[in-house]
Design a protein around this motif. Sequence first.
Motif, PDB file in Angstrom:
ATOM      1  N   ALA A 175       0.822  -1.213   0.000  1.00  0.00           N
ATOM      2  CA  ALA A 175       0.000   0.000   0.000  1.00  0.00           C
ATOM      3  C   ALA A 175       0.856   1.264   0.000  1.00  0.00           C
ATOM      4  CB  ALA A 175      -0.946   0.002   1.195  1.00  0.00           C
ATOM      5  N   ASP A 176       2.045   1.209   0.592  1.00  0.00           N
ATOM      6  CA  ASP A 176       2.928   2.378   0.598  1.00  0.00           C
ATOM      7  C   ASP A 176       3.380   2.752  -0.808  1.00  0.00           C
ATOM      8  OD1 ASP A 176       2.617   2.352   3.319  1.00  0.00           O
ATOM      9  OD2 ASP A 176       4.766   2.196   3.781  1.00  0.00           O
ATOM     10  N   TYR A 177       3.279   1.805  -1.741  1.00  0.00           N
ATOM     11  CA  TYR A 177       3.606   2.061  -3.144  1.00  0.00           C
ATOM     12  C   TYR A 177       2.328   2.302  -3.955  1.00  0.00           C
ATOM     13  CZ  TYR A 177       8.300   0.387  -2.016  1.00  0.00           C
ATOM     14  OH  TYR A 177       9.550   0.229  -1.478  1.00  0.00           O
ATOM     15  N   HIS A 178       1.201   2.442  -3.264  1.00  0.00           N
ATOM     16  CA  HIS A 178      -0.110   2.735  -3.866  1.00  0.00           C
ATOM     17  C   HIS A 178      -0.649   1.572  -4.709  1.00  0.00           C
ATOM     18  CE1 HIS A 178       0.573   6.746  -2.381  1.00  0.00           C
ATOM     19  NE2 HIS A 178       1.732   6.769  -3.036  1.00  0.00           N
ATOM     20  N   VAL A 179      -0.251   0.344  -4.381  1.00  0.00           N
ATOM     21  CA  VAL A 179      -0.766  -0.829  -5.083  1.00  0.00           C
ATOM     22  C   VAL A 179      -2.171  -1.103  -4.554  1.00  0.00           C
ATOM     23  CG1 VAL A 179      -0.453  -3.291  -5.554  1.00  0.00           C
ATOM     24  CG2 VAL A 179       1.549  -1.792  -5.381  1.00  0.00           C
ATOM     25  N   PRO A 180      -3.188  -1.086  -5.435  1.00  0.00           N
ATOM     26  CA  PRO A 180      -4.565  -1.306  -4.979  1.00  0.00           C
ATOM     27  C   PRO A 180      -4.884  -2.787  -4.797  1.00  0.00           C
ATOM     28  CG  PRO A 180      -4.552  -0.919  -7.332  1.00  0.00           C
ATOM     29  CD  PRO A 180      -3.130  -0.767  -6.861  1.00  0.00           C
ATOM     30  N   PRO A 181      -5.942  -3.088  -4.044  1.00  0.00           N
ATOM     31  CA  PRO A 181      -6.351  -4.492  -3.912  1.00  0.00           C
ATOM     32  C   PRO A 181      -6.759  -5.050  -5.277  1.00  0.00           C
ATOM     33  CG  PRO A 181      -7.850  -3.024  -2.699  1.00  0.00           C
ATOM     34  CD  PRO A 181      -6.805  -2.177  -3.325  1.00  0.00           C
ATOM     35  N   GLY A 182      -6.388  -6.286  -5.534  1.00  0.00           N
ATOM     36  CA  GLY A 182      -6.754  -6.939  -6.782  1.00  0.00           C
ATOM     37  C   GLY A 182      -5.990  -6.453  -7.995  1.00  0.00           C
ATOM     38  N   CYS A 183      -4.889  -5.775  -7.800  1.00  0.00           N
ATOM     39  CA  CYS A 183      -4.109  -5.213  -8.907  1.00  0.00           C
ATOM     40  C   CYS A 183      -3.639  -6.327  -9.848  1.00  0.00           C
ATOM     41  CB  CYS A 183      -2.918  -4.438  -8.370  1.00  0.00           C
ATOM     42  SG  CYS A 183      -1.988  -3.582  -9.647  1.00  0.00           S
ATOM     43  N   GLN A 184      -3.819  -6.105 -11.149  1.00  0.00           N
ATOM     44  CA  GLN A 184      -3.427  -7.104 -12.137  1.00  0.00           C
ATOM     45  C   GLN A 184      -2.381  -6.577 -13.107  1.00  0.00           C
ATOM     46  OE1 GLN A 184      -6.287  -9.598 -13.983  1.00  0.00           O
ATOM     47  NE2 GLN A 184      -7.661  -9.588 -12.246  1.00  0.00           N
ATOM     48  N   CYS A 185      -1.655  -5.551 -12.735  1.00  0.00           N
ATOM     49  CA  CYS A 185      -0.665  -4.978 -13.674  1.00  0.00           C
ATOM     50  C   CYS A 185       0.670  -4.729 -12.986  1.00  0.00           C
ATOM     51  CB  CYS A 185      -1.213  -3.707 -14.309  1.00  0.00           C
ATOM     52  SG  CYS A 185      -1.647  -2.429 -13.131  1.00  0.00           S
ATOM     53  N   LEU A 186       1.168  -5.757 -12.330  1.00  0.00           N
ATOM     54  CA  LEU A 186       2.467  -5.683 -11.671  1.00  0.00           C
ATOM     55  C   LEU A 186       3.487  -6.498 -12.454  1.00  0.00           C
ATOM     56  CD1 LEU A 186       0.497  -6.327  -8.584  1.00  0.00           C
ATOM     57  CD2 LEU A 186       2.298  -4.653  -8.339  1.00  0.00           C
ATOM     58  N   ILE A 187       4.749  -6.195 -12.249  1.00  0.00           N
ATOM     59  CA  ILE A 187       5.838  -6.925 -12.909  1.00  0.00           C
ATOM     60  C   ILE A 187       6.713  -7.564 -11.844  1.00  0.00           C
ATOM     61  CG2 ILE A 187       7.924  -6.692 -14.322  1.00  0.00           C
ATOM     62  CD1 ILE A 187       6.539  -4.314 -15.703  1.00  0.00           C
ATOM     63  N   ALA A 188       7.120  -8.795 -12.096  1.00  0.00           N
ATOM     64  CA  ALA A 188       8.134  -9.477 -11.287  1.00  0.00           C
ATOM     65  C   ALA A 188       9.277  -9.779 -12.239  1.00  0.00           C
ATOM     66  CB  ALA A 188       7.579 -10.760 -10.682  1.00  0.00           C
ATOM     67  N   ILE A 189      10.482  -9.415 -11.842  1.00  0.00           N
ATOM     68  CA  ILE A 189      11.643  -9.590 -12.711  1.00  0.00           C
ATOM     69  C   ILE A 189      12.840  -9.966 -11.848  1.00  0.00           C
ATOM     70  CG2 ILE A 189      12.216  -7.133 -12.628  1.00  0.00           C
ATOM     71  CD1 ILE A 189      13.115  -7.352 -15.579  1.00  0.00           C
ATOM     72  N   GLU A 190      13.748 -10.669 -12.438  1.00  0.00           N
ATOM     73  CA  GLU A 190      14.977 -11.017 -11.725  1.00  0.00           C
ATOM     74  C   GLU A 190      15.758  -9.729 -11.442  1.00  0.00           C
ATOM     75  OE1 GLU A 190      19.110 -13.462 -12.514  1.00  0.00           O
ATOM     76  OE2 GLU A 190      17.490 -13.644 -13.966  1.00  0.00           O
ATOM     77  N   ARG A 191      16.093  -9.498 -10.192  1.00  0.00           N
ATOM     78  CA  ARG A 191      16.796  -8.269  -9.800  1.00  0.00           C
ATOM     79  C   ARG A 191      18.094  -8.082 -10.592  1.00  0.00           C
ATOM     80  NH1 ARG A 191      16.345  -4.361  -6.878  1.00  0.00           N
ATOM     81  NH2 ARG A 191      14.629  -5.107  -5.627  1.00  0.00           N
ATOM     82  N   ALA A 192      18.785  -9.165 -10.890  1.00  0.00           N
ATOM     83  CA  ALA A 192      20.045  -9.066 -11.642  1.00  0.00           C
ATOM     84  C   ALA A 192      19.824  -8.442 -13.015  1.00  0.00           C
ATOM     85  CB  ALA A 192      20.690 -10.444 -11.779  1.00  0.00           C
TER      86      ALA A 192
END
Length: 155
Positions: free
Chosen positions: A123-140
């Motif tokens: 929530a501190d990053y303003h991510v809403p409940p049920g958000c479907q537009c996030l990215i997960a990526i390898e930090r490297a």
Amino acid sequence: MAEGVSLGKGAWDCDANKEIPADKEAEVFEEIATMDLPFEGIPTVPPRKDRDHMVFFCGGCRYRVTAAPDWSVGRVKQALWAGGISRSNKPPERRATPGLQRWEDLALIYAGQVLDDNDKPMADYHVPPGCQCLIAIERAKLDSGKPDPDSAYWN
């Protein structure tokens, strides 16, 4: 994994740690147009009702996981890891980076900002409940500086 799934690589349910069948994706992600809120007589996709799951894109695949805005970034990463997001790794001989070896290797992105602090709630990053537009990526991959931050790759 199912063959012939558009340009992407399908979808994965991290809670069940299994693939979401291609013929069920529209239902699972609430993407079925209805006449509930038509636009000039054309069916539209109604507002989503599922506020208990978030969806992350990683390596061309969508990963659905139970998560809430009050969860810490680290807790969400751990849920993705436990749910099988490491399957997005390329085979070792085809990698330019070490790959995802543990949950700490994940970087999450929302609205163009990297969610850096594992102890901070989503929530501190303003991510809403049920958000479907996030990215997960390898930090490297992020840390490598390739492609250039101004590259069309990120558009």
